[in-house]
Scaffold this motif. Structure first.
Motif: not given
Length: 146
Positions: A70-92
């Motif tokens: 259960p701990e692994a599943h909960q952590m994955s929900l937080l780390v993966h399910g609550g995460g996104v990849f982001m990027k700065l635009d050219p102006e920061g």
């Protein structure tokens, strides 16, 4: 300067973008971080943002757990399910998405908060309240017993 320190508040523009403070952009550049990983903080109403090593840190921790626990599943929900990849635009600038707004309550301003090897996005009043609560808790713990 290779750590995210201090805090700064910037306005969200009409297109939903916010400029990352120059000192934070300098740290990103110095660390050669191109792709950002953002996730919903485990405790606070904030989005935590760092480079790929931040996600790798959590995945190493997950790798030490029984994958079916259960701990692994909960952590994955937080780390993966609550995460996104982001990027700065050219102006920061970062886009303040619905994902960010819904979790933090951010509307027209964002407070960037340094957390050493990552930074966070906060609704300004929520940051002020959390920082004040942390200060008071620290004072109570360090006050001499009477």
């Amino acid at each position: 300067m290779n750590r995210f320190l201090s805090h700064a508040t910037n306005r969200v523009d009409a297109k939903g973008r916010v400029s990352v403070p120059a000192p934070f952009r300098s740290v990103l550049q110095e660390r050669q971080i191109q792709e950002l990983y953002g996730f919903q903080d485990f405790v606070f109403p904030a989005i935590s943002i760092g480079g790929p090593e931040l996600m790798e840190r959590f995945e190493r921790q997950l790798g030490q757990l029984d994958a079916f626990s259960p701990e692994a599943h909960q952590m994955s929900l937080l780390v993966h399910g609550g995460g996104v990849f982001m990027k700065l635009d050219p102006e920061g600038r970062l886009m303040v998405t619905d994902f960010i707004r819904a979790f933090t309550g951010i509307t027209t301003e964002v407070t960037f908060v340094g957390r050493a090897d990552y930074f966070q996005l906060w609704q300004p009043r929520a940051f002020q309240d959390a920082q004040q609560a942390a200060r008071l808790a620290h004072q109570r713990r360090s006050a001499p017993a009477t």
